[in-house]
Design a protein around this motif. Structure first.
Motif, PDB file in Angstrom:
ATOM      1  N   ASP A  83       0.653  -0.866   0.040  1.00 32.61           N
ATOM      2  CA  ASP A  83      -0.051  -0.065  -0.178  1.00 32.61           C
ATOM      3  C   ASP A  83       0.891   1.156   0.291  1.00 32.61           C
ATOM      4  OD1 ASP A  83      -3.278   0.942   0.508  1.00 32.61           O
ATOM      5  OD2 ASP A  83      -1.980   1.461   1.745  1.00 32.61           O
ATOM      6  N   ASP A  87       0.674   4.185  -2.728  1.00 35.44           N
ATOM      7  CA  ASP A  87       0.456   5.559  -2.819  1.00 35.44           C
ATOM      8  C   ASP A  87       2.057   6.899  -1.852  1.00 35.44           C
ATOM      9  OD1 ASP A  87      -1.702   4.948  -1.364  1.00 35.44           O
ATOM     10  OD2 ASP A  87      -1.677   4.766   0.066  1.00 35.44           O
ATOM     11  N   ASP A 170      -9.968   1.522  -4.909  1.00 32.87           N
ATOM     12  CA  ASP A 170      -9.059   3.097  -3.937  1.00 32.87           C
ATOM     13  C   ASP A 170      -8.446   3.035  -5.004  1.00 32.87           C
ATOM     14  OD1 ASP A 170      -8.855   4.286  -2.512  1.00 32.87           O
ATOM     15  OD2 ASP A 170      -7.031   3.594  -1.197  1.00 32.87           O
ATOM     16  N   SER A 174     -10.297   6.902  -6.613  1.00 39.68           N
ATOM     17  CA  SER A 174      -9.641   8.297  -7.053  1.00 39.68           C
ATOM     18  C   SER A 174      -9.070   9.055  -8.463  1.00 39.68           C
ATOM     19  CB  SER A 174      -7.634   8.207  -6.053  1.00 39.68           C
ATOM     20  OG  SER A 174      -7.256   7.542  -6.757  1.00 39.68           O
ATOM     21  N   SER A 185     -18.081   4.328  -2.371  1.00 41.33           N
ATOM     22  CA  SER A 185     -16.530   4.096  -1.212  1.00 41.33           C
ATOM     23  C   SER A 185     -17.157   3.042  -0.062  1.00 41.33           C
ATOM     24  CB  SER A 185     -17.330   5.649  -1.054  1.00 41.33           C
ATOM     25  OG  SER A 185     -16.105   6.216   0.122  1.00 41.33           O
ATOM     26  N   GLU A 189     -14.347   0.562   0.512  1.00 44.26           N
ATOM     27  CA  GLU A 189     -13.299   0.568   2.208  1.00 44.26           C
ATOM     28  C   GLU A 189     -14.082  -0.316   3.319  1.00 44.26           C
ATOM     29  OE1 GLU A 189     -13.856   3.630   4.726  1.00 44.26           O
ATOM     30  OE2 GLU A 189     -11.687   4.624   3.466  1.00 44.26           O
ATOM     31  N   ASP A 235     -10.325   6.764   8.030  1.00 39.94           N
ATOM     32  CA  ASP A 235      -9.685   8.381   7.598  1.00 39.94           C
ATOM     33  C   ASP A 235     -10.105   9.304   8.053  1.00 39.94           C
ATOM     34  OD1 ASP A 235      -9.572   6.105   5.238  1.00 39.94           O
ATOM     35  OD2 ASP A 235     -13.122   6.043   5.219  1.00 39.94           O
ATOM     36  N   ASP A 253      -4.155  11.618   2.446  1.00 38.56           N
ATOM     37  CA  ASP A 253      -5.717  11.215   1.727  1.00 38.56           C
ATOM     38  C   ASP A 253      -6.024  12.298   1.101  1.00 38.56           C
ATOM     39  OD1 ASP A 253      -5.144   8.918   2.762  1.00 38.56           O
ATOM     40  OD2 ASP A 253      -7.113   8.846   3.943  1.00 38.56           O
ATOM     41  N   THR A 256      -3.392  12.721  -2.144  1.00 36.96           N
ATOM     42  CA  THR A 256      -3.797  11.723  -3.479  1.00 36.96           C
ATOM     43  C   THR A 256      -5.365  11.703  -3.807  1.00 36.96           C
ATOM     44  OG1 THR A 256      -4.251   9.762  -1.296  1.00 36.96           O
ATOM     45  CG2 THR A 256      -1.846  10.283  -2.532  1.00 36.96           C
ATOM     46  N   LYS A 258      -7.996  10.523  -2.352  1.00 35.20           N
ATOM     47  CA  LYS A 258      -8.315   9.647  -1.231  1.00 35.20           C
ATOM     48  C   LYS A 258     -10.819   9.678  -1.726  1.00 35.20           C
ATOM     49  CE  LYS A 258      -5.798   6.724  -0.144  1.00 35.20           C
ATOM     50  NZ  LYS A 258      -5.089   5.860  -0.862  1.00 35.20           N
ATOM     51  N   GLN A 259     -11.270   8.811  -2.165  1.00 40.25           N
ATOM     52  CA  GLN A 259     -12.798   8.950  -2.284  1.00 40.25           C
ATOM     53  C   GLN A 259     -12.946   8.341  -1.148  1.00 40.25           C
ATOM     54  OE1 GLN A 259     -14.462  10.750  -4.110  1.00 40.25           O
ATOM     55  NE2 GLN A 259     -13.919  10.750  -6.519  1.00 40.25           N
ATOM     56  N   THR A 260     -12.833   8.224  -0.370  1.00 35.21           N
ATOM     57  CA  THR A 260     -13.207   8.037   1.248  1.00 35.21           C
ATOM     58  C   THR A 260     -14.620   8.813   1.340  1.00 35.21           C
ATOM     59  OG1 THR A 260     -12.295  10.021   2.182  1.00 35.21           O
ATOM     60  CG2 THR A 260     -11.009   8.167   2.386  1.00 35.21           C
TER      61      THR A 260
END
Length: 347
Positions: A83, A87, A170, A174, A185, A189, A235, A253, A256, A258-260
């Motif tokens: 990961d 990232d 993920d 993004s 999302s 997760e 998150d 996050d 980048t 991130k679509q949290t």
């Protein structure tokens, strides 16, 4: 944290790998040394869940449970190492991670900066691969009866596939031109975290205790809900946490995109235009404080906190239905509010 039999089993797995690697090449042995360092500092709640579930259900395969618990933790290490490569992170838990360690070694050896980054990423990919293989091997040789070993290998295989799907999702989400849906999302997760961190250890402990299929399935669903709750809190830490205490970046996050669920919810609010202007770039302290203010004012922080609480409550109900005390997870998983005080270390 008190050392457990799973900690000792993990130490043996890592040392065995290092010894085999050292017989081949000193640089190869450094991969295992870096993996060992990568396992330090986490809460190790995954092996604790394996052991606690096994014991709570009356299991008698304590040594096998310790080996499988160690395998789950090594699987976690592999995913973390990979990961960080995905990232582009070179720090984990406040210190250089595997890629960061080998990048520094490359720079110290007079490699060009770009070459040192490539060397670090290469080392991290290989180290993660080695950890994955060692985890599966540990399950296959855990000493449980053959029927249980096959069931365990199926669980590990399912967790690997699901987590890979979540990691890919993920990155894909993004890179979308617009925001993902909340449903997309949450699925991401769940896939990225729930399968191997919660469903797998709960189910593995149950299988080793001889649980029937219904109970194993119930624990899988409880793990799914626990994982979503945990990831939602993670998150929040990824934006509101104190990096010096959590070991987790508070800007990655955002950088980048991130679509949290935190950002997906924010995209539906009046504050989104201001929040969006801060995404996709490096943020200084003032920028970060402004994003935090906007995410709080928009109600997005409160929305995610509530969502995490609801998933945790549902999970506890399923644990009870499966014959486990819901308090089984209380000492292993900090409450969402506590995680945000900065007194906990990121997993």
């Amino acid at each position: 944290m008190t050392r457990t039999s799973a900690d000792e089993a993990l130490d043996r797995l890592l040392e065995s790998g290092r010894e085999r690697a050292a017989a081949i090449d000193a640089h190869h042995a450094r991969l295992w040394e870096a993996l060992t360092v990568a396992t330090h500092g986490g809460k190790r709640f995954r092996p604790a869940l394996v052991l606690a579930t096994h014991d709570a259900l009356g299991g008698t395969l304590a040594e096998a449970a310790a080996e499988v618990g160690a395998a789950v933790e090594l699987l976690h290490t592999a995913f973390v190492v990979h990961d960080d490569v995905i990232d582009g992170d070179h720090v984990r838990r406040g210190r250089p991670n595997v890629s960061g360690t080998f990048r520094a070694e490359g720079l110290a050896g007079d490699m060009a900066a770009e070459d040192a980054v490539h060397y670090g990423s290469t080392a991290a990919v290989l180290a993660g691969d080695l950890a994955l293989a060692a985890a599966v091997r540990a399950v296959a040789t855990c000493g449980a009866p053959a029927t249980e070993v096959h069931r365990l290998l199926d669980l590990f295989d399912a967790a690997l596939h699901t987590t890979a799907a979540g990691e890919l999702a993920d990155v894909r989400l993004s890179l979308l031109a617009g925001p993902a849906t909340l449903a997309e999302s949450l699925v991401m997760e769940q896939q990225k975290t729930s399968a191997y961190s919660f469903s797998l250890p709960l189910q593995a402990g149950a299988v080793l205790a001889g649980a029937d299929a219904r109970r194993v399935d119930l624990l899988g669903e409880a793990g799914r809900l626990l994982g979503i709750s945990f990831q939602l809190v993670d998150d929040l830490i990824g934006v509101f946490g104190d990096p010096s205490r959590t070991g987790k970046s508070a800007t990655n996050d955002l950088r980048t995109r991130k679509q949290t669920p935190l950002l997906v919810h924010a995209a539906t609010t009046a504050e989104w235009a201001q929040v969006g202007a801060h995404l996709g770039r490096d943020l200084d302290d003032d920028d970060l404080q402004e994003v935090r203010r906007l995410l709080t004012a928009s109600g997005s922080r409160a929305f995610v906190e509530g969502l995490a609480d609801r998933h945790l409550a549902e999970a506890r109900g399923l644990l009870a239905e499966a014959g486990l005390e819901p308090a089984l997870v209380d000492g292993l998983l900090p409450a969402p509010a506590l995680l945000l005080t900065g007194t906990e270390v990121a997993a």
